[in-house]
Design a protein around this motif. Structure first.
Motif, PDB file in Angstrom:
ATOM      1  N   UNK A 212     -14.333  -9.981   7.475  1.00  0.00           N
ATOM      2  CA  UNK A 212     -14.283  -9.199   6.244  1.00  0.00           C
ATOM      3  C   UNK A 212     -12.900  -8.564   6.085  1.00  0.00           C
ATOM      4  N   UNK A 213     -12.396  -8.015   7.192  1.00  0.00           N
ATOM      5  CA  UNK A 213     -11.069  -7.398   7.160  1.00  0.00           C
ATOM      6  C   UNK A 213     -10.008  -8.428   6.789  1.00  0.00           C
ATOM      7  N   UNK A 214     -10.092  -9.604   7.438  1.00  0.00           N
ATOM      8  CA  UNK A 214      -9.124 -10.661   7.149  1.00  0.00           C
ATOM      9  C   UNK A 214      -9.176 -11.031   5.675  1.00  0.00           C
ATOM     10  N   UNK A 215     -10.405 -11.150   5.151  1.00  0.00           N
ATOM     11  CA  UNK A 215     -10.563 -11.520   3.746  1.00  0.00           C
ATOM     12  C   UNK A 215      -9.942 -10.459   2.845  1.00  0.00           C
ATOM     13  N   UNK A 216     -10.216  -9.181   3.169  1.00  0.00           N
ATOM     14  CA  UNK A 216      -9.684  -8.095   2.342  1.00  0.00           C
ATOM     15  C   UNK A 216      -8.154  -8.117   2.357  1.00  0.00           C
ATOM     16  N   UNK A 217      -7.577  -8.277   3.555  1.00  0.00           N
ATOM     17  CA  UNK A 217      -6.114  -8.271   3.658  1.00  0.00           C
ATOM     18  C   UNK A 217      -5.528  -9.470   2.897  1.00  0.00           C
ATOM     19  N   UNK A 218      -6.194 -10.621   3.044  1.00  0.00           N
ATOM     20  CA  UNK A 218      -5.744 -11.828   2.345  1.00  0.00           C
ATOM     21  C   UNK A 218      -5.778 -11.632   0.827  1.00  0.00           C
ATOM     22  N   UNK A 219      -6.906 -11.100   0.351  1.00  0.00           N
ATOM     23  CA  UNK A 219      -7.036 -10.866  -1.091  1.00  0.00           C
ATOM     24  C   UNK A 219      -6.018  -9.820  -1.559  1.00  0.00           C
ATOM     25  N   UNK A 220      -5.842  -8.796  -0.721  1.00  0.00           N
ATOM     26  CA  UNK A 220      -4.908  -7.724  -1.070  1.00  0.00           C
ATOM     27  C   UNK A 220      -3.506  -8.276  -1.287  1.00  0.00           C
ATOM     28  N   UNK A 221      -3.082  -9.178  -0.395  1.00  0.00           N
ATOM     29  CA  UNK A 221      -1.709  -9.697  -0.498  1.00  0.00           C
ATOM     30  C   UNK A 221      -1.531 -10.534  -1.760  1.00  0.00           C
ATOM     31  N   UNK A 222      -2.636 -11.084  -2.288  1.00  0.00           N
ATOM     32  CA  UNK A 222      -2.522 -11.881  -3.504  1.00  0.00           C
ATOM     33  C   UNK A 222      -2.890 -11.078  -4.749  1.00  0.00           C
ATOM     34  N   UNK A 223      -3.294  -9.841  -4.526  1.00  0.00           N
ATOM     35  CA  UNK A 223      -3.736  -9.049  -5.683  1.00  0.00           C
ATOM     36  C   UNK A 223      -2.540  -8.411  -6.378  1.00  0.00           C
ATOM     37  N   UNK A 224      -2.818  -7.846  -7.540  1.00  0.00           N
ATOM     38  CA  UNK A 224      -1.794  -7.137  -8.296  1.00  0.00           C
ATOM     39  C   UNK A 224      -1.231  -5.984  -7.462  1.00  0.00           C
ATOM     40  N   UNK A 225      -2.154  -5.276  -6.781  1.00  0.00           N
ATOM     41  CA  UNK A 225      -1.724  -4.128  -5.983  1.00  0.00           C
ATOM     42  C   UNK A 225      -0.805  -4.573  -4.841  1.00  0.00           C
ATOM     43  N   UNK A 226      -1.183  -5.668  -4.189  1.00  0.00           N
ATOM     44  CA  UNK A 226      -0.389  -6.159  -3.067  1.00  0.00           C
ATOM     45  C   UNK A 226       1.004  -6.569  -3.503  1.00  0.00           C
ATOM     46  N   UNK A 227       1.070  -7.290  -4.638  1.00  0.00           N
ATOM     47  CA  UNK A 227       2.374  -7.716  -5.160  1.00  0.00           C
ATOM     48  C   UNK A 227       3.207  -6.502  -5.560  1.00  0.00           C
ATOM     49  N   UNK A 228       2.532  -5.545  -6.173  1.00  0.00           N
ATOM     50  CA  UNK A 228       3.246  -4.338  -6.600  1.00  0.00           C
ATOM     51  C   UNK A 228       3.777  -3.578  -5.397  1.00  0.00           C
ATOM     52  N   UNK A 229       2.947  -3.505  -4.340  1.00  0.00           N
ATOM     53  CA  UNK A 229       3.364  -2.796  -3.128  1.00  0.00           C
ATOM     54  C   UNK A 229       4.622  -3.434  -2.556  1.00  0.00           C
ATOM     55  N   UNK A 230       4.626  -4.767  -2.560  1.00  0.00           N
ATOM     56  CA  UNK A 230       5.777  -5.479  -2.018  1.00  0.00           C
ATOM     57  C   UNK A 230       7.024  -5.204  -2.852  1.00  0.00           C
ATOM     58  N   UNK A 231       6.828  -5.143  -4.149  1.00  0.00           N
ATOM     59  CA  UNK A 231       7.986  -4.891  -5.015  1.00  0.00           C
ATOM     60  C   UNK A 231       8.507  -3.470  -4.807  1.00  0.00           C
ATOM     61  N   UNK A 232       7.564  -2.525  -4.667  1.00  0.00           N
ATOM     62  CA  UNK A 232       7.969  -1.141  -4.419  1.00  0.00           C
ATOM     63  C   UNK A 232       8.738  -1.047  -3.100  1.00  0.00           C
ATOM     64  N   UNK A 233       8.305  -1.848  -2.135  1.00  0.00           N
ATOM     65  CA  UNK A 233       8.964  -1.861  -0.825  1.00  0.00           C
ATOM     66  C   UNK A 233      10.342  -2.519  -0.905  1.00  0.00           C
ATOM     67  N   UNK A 234      10.389  -3.698  -1.535  1.00  0.00           N
ATOM     68  CA  UNK A 234      11.618  -4.483  -1.517  1.00  0.00           C
ATOM     69  C   UNK A 234      12.659  -3.973  -2.510  1.00  0.00           C
ATOM     70  N   UNK A 235      12.176  -3.586  -3.669  1.00  0.00           N
ATOM     71  CA  UNK A 235      13.119  -3.230  -4.726  1.00  0.00           C
ATOM     72  C   UNK A 235      12.539  -2.111  -5.598  1.00  0.00           C
ATOM     73  N   UNK A 236      12.610  -0.894  -5.117  1.00  0.00           N
ATOM     74  CA  UNK A 236      11.971   0.218  -5.833  1.00  0.00           C
ATOM     75  C   UNK A 236      12.481   0.374  -7.261  1.00  0.00           C
ATOM     76  N   UNK A 237      13.772   0.110  -7.479  1.00  0.00           N
ATOM     77  CA  UNK A 237      14.318   0.286  -8.830  1.00  0.00           C
ATOM     78  C   UNK A 237      13.717  -0.714  -9.801  1.00  0.00           C
ATOM     79  N   UNK A 238      13.623  -1.973  -9.335  1.00  0.00           N
ATOM     80  CA  UNK A 238      13.018  -3.004 -10.178  1.00  0.00           C
ATOM     81  C   UNK A 238      11.573  -2.638 -10.487  1.00  0.00           C
ATOM     82  N   UNK A 239      10.879  -2.122  -9.465  1.00  0.00           N
ATOM     83  CA  UNK A 239       9.483  -1.736  -9.661  1.00  0.00           C
ATOM     84  C   UNK A 239       9.371  -0.663 -10.743  1.00  0.00           C
ATOM     85  N   UNK A 240      10.264   0.308 -10.679  1.00  0.00           N
ATOM     86  CA  UNK A 240      10.225   1.367 -11.691  1.00  0.00           C
ATOM     87  C   UNK A 240      10.496   0.792 -13.071  1.00  0.00           C
TER      88      UNK A 240
END
Lengths: 344, 289
Positions: A174-202
């Motif tokens: 279940x955890x693996x599934x959640x993490x997998x889905x999270x990385x492909x979700x809008x939130x996961x992508x957004x988190x990555x953008x906030x991490x990699x390029x905060x200005x672009x995210x803003x």
């Protein structure tokens, strides 16, 4: 393996094989104990993995989330006599509440300061747990009943490790599934953008603080769920749950294989705990091994063992944006000018 | 409650915090390294001193010297291990690597010294001084004196010597220091060795106050973490003041409010300070103030 159906079938076969693993390994109680521990602790590590790999921060407070789940389970079942399901809900809610408070506190801190504040928070939690009688004080809480998740007529109970395995394994999947889905979700992508390029995210209209808080909450729930199951498996909770050992285990598990690899924390935790079970050097020897492994990995190949495997790296570069971080690659290739130092 | 006695206790504890913290302060200021293995280094220092006395029968002061030498060697080992991460200023990975280093030290010490609690017997711990309503041991007086001496020497070394100027330069900008013709790795070697030696010295002076255990690392220095961070990153005077302040705070809080929640209260203070003034952590200008 590119076809989605083929990928699904592969994952399914892997999941079934994983379930049968204890039997394939002989089915002794030591094997079951070890695999249950691997399942629970890697589930716990995934909570940290989400923060570390996707948000790029290092949280040192995840032992407290793990302990929150375990303490909530113990208090609700022992002190109040609730069922294991209620205890799960309580564990999740307690972890969410703690994470919300900590998340709001740490919202404005980054990197270095974030880690320091989370470390301080973990110390406060430990100090409170060892002194507050409601939480059992320094004695902890004993006598947690065996896991009973029966619904209606279906009896789902677990006492011994062999009976515990399906539940631990299910939690892991279940955890693996959640993490997998999270990385492909809008939130996961957004988190990555906030991490990699905060200005672009803003500029894309994302609220960085809000996303960080949401990811923090998610990660707390993952670790707390693992803590909930751990309480039933061990039938006892105490302040040793806050031990640095668990923190180092989590961090090493996540870092050992490499960041942003779905099975990474599972493999890392499995390696560490297998050593502890099957090639133990005593409590002190195991601590030594754990410490040496963590120092060795970070000093010799900070990107994890997977980076030593050339094919894997080629795949990872096309798959995972983590390795194409322009800031990192630039830094590695061209030394940044002196005047830019200190801003990064 | 005897307020005067609590004040004396607070001053002694505060100096102990400051002395345990001094090496870490320099390390944090000059190399931006949050050393979570500091507690285990403290433990190793105490156990080496104990072992020297127990195994060879040498007097206490020689055991202190031995602990300091081994501490410096341990610091040098750390520098060899962490140099790459330090030079690339990978702060977060540095932090984790010290956690692992501490675990390894604790495991190794457990294998070497066993699980039993021991006592580092200092002859000065038995001698006490009574002054009106208050009393303290000679060991306490030595501790306070040594702490003031170490801080004064470090402050003078940083501000009045060529070596101190080099250390401050590395803290400001390692690349520029290298361009200036300095060997940055050598300066780091000195800083790390100082960290190891200072914490071992502190351990040899502070540890006679309580029994020692190989698992004590975390608990013994958890307050040091607050001293180092609250004092301002790398600020020598700041950490002395913070140590003294927290020593008095813990003594009074323990006596007046609740001894059990002292750690939580101090850490809550720290969190509040860090969240309200995050800029304080990022500023490099405060080093060696």
């Amino acid at each position: 393996m590119t076809h989605p159906l083929a990928r699904l079938a592969f994952a399914g076969v892997l999941a079934v094989l994983g379930f049968l693993l204890p039997r394939l390994l002989g089915g002794s109680s030591l094997v079951y104990d070890t695999l249950v521990a691997i399942a629970i602790f890697s589930a716990m590590s995934y909570g940290l993995d989400v923060i570390l790999s996707d948000l790029g921060e290092i949280s040192l407070v995840h032992t407290a989330f793990f302990a929150t789940g375990a303490y909530a389970a113990a208090i609700l079942t022992v002190t109040y006599g609730f069922s294991a399901w209620t205890a799960l809900a309580g564990a999740v809610l307690a972890a969410l509440a703690l994470a919300l408070v900590l998340g709001v506190i740490t919202l404005r801190t980054r990197e270095f300061a974030f880690s320091l504040v989370t470390y301080a928070a973990a110390v406060v939690c430990m100090n409170v747990a060892s002194n507050w009688d409601f939480l059992g004080g320094s004695d902890g809480i004993v006598g947690i009943p065996p896991l009973d998740l029966s619904i209606g007529g279906i009896e789902l109970t677990a006492g011994r490790s062999a009976e515990f395995w399906p539940f631990a394994y299910l939690l892991l999947l279940l955890t693996l599934y959640v993490v997998h889905r999270f990385r492909r979700s809008r939130l996961g992508q957004a988190a990555l953008m906030v991490h990699m390029n905060p200005r672009l995210a803003t500029m894309c209209g994302l609220d960085g603080n809000r996303i960080r808080l949401q990811v923090f909450l998610l990660s707390a729930v993952i670790s707390a769920a693992a803590g909930w199951l751990y309480a039933f498996q061990r039938a006892y909770v105490g302040t040793d749950l806050f031990d640095t050992y668990f923190l180092v285990l989590m961090l090493t598990g996540v870092i050992l294989a490499g960041r942003r690899i779905l099975l990474g924390p599972l493999l890392g935790t499995a390696l560490l705990l297998s050593q502890k079970s099957f090639a133990s050097l005593g409590a002190y020897g195991d601590k030594l091994v754990l410490g040496v492994v963590l120092v060795g990995v970070l000093c010799l190949c900070p990107k994890g063992l997977a980076s030593l495997w050339p094919r894997r790296r080629a795949a990872a570069v096309t798959d995972a944006p983590a390795n194409t971080n322009p800031a990192n690659t630039n830094k590695a290739r061209f030394p940044s000018p002196v005047w830019e130092r200190g801003q990064g | 409650m005897n307020v005067a006695q609590q004040l004396v206790n607070g001053i002694v504890i505060g100096h102990a915090y400051a002395l345990v913290a001094v090496g870490w302060t320099l390390l944090l200021g000059a190399a931006r390294l949050v050393n979570f293995g500091h507690g285990q280094m403290y433990m190793i220092g105490a156990f080496v001193a104990w072992w020297v006395m127990a195994a060879t029968g040498l007097p206490y002061w020689l055991a202190v010297v031995a602990a300091v030498l081994l501490g410096a060697a341990l610091g040098a080992v750390m520098q060899r291990l962490f140099l790459r991460l330090t030079l690339s200023q990978d702060l977060v990975n540095l932090m984790i690597v010290t956690l692992g280093f501490g675990q390894a030290l604790e495991g190794a010490a457990g294998l070497a010294f066993g699980p039993k609690p021991q006592t580092l017997a200092s002859p000065f711990q038995e001698m006490s001084v009574h002054l009106g309503p208050v009393w303290f041991t000679v060991q306490d007086a030595i501790l306070v004196g040594a702490t003031i001496l170490v801080f004064a020497l470090l402050y003078l070394a940083l501000h009045r010597s060529w070596l101190g100027a080099a250390v401050r330069m590395v803290a400001e900008d390692p690349r520029l220091t290298a361009l200036g013709g300095f060997k940055v790795s050598r300066i780091y070697m000195g800083i790390f060795a100082f960290e190891g030696a200072a914490v071992a010295f502190a351990a040899a002076l502070v540890a006679p106050r309580t029994p020692i255990l190989t698992s004590m690392g975390f608990d013994q220095v958890v307050m040091t973490f607050v001293v180092v961070v609250l004092g301002g990153i790398g600020s020598v005077l700041g950490s002395y003041v913070a140590g003294l302040g927290i020593g008095l705070f813990t003594a009074l809080f323990g006596a007046l409010v609740s001894p059990a929640y002292t750690t939580a209260a101090v850490f809550a203070l720290l969190i509040a300070a860090m969240v309200l003034r995050p800029g304080q952590l990022a500023a490099s200008g405060s080093f060696a103030r």
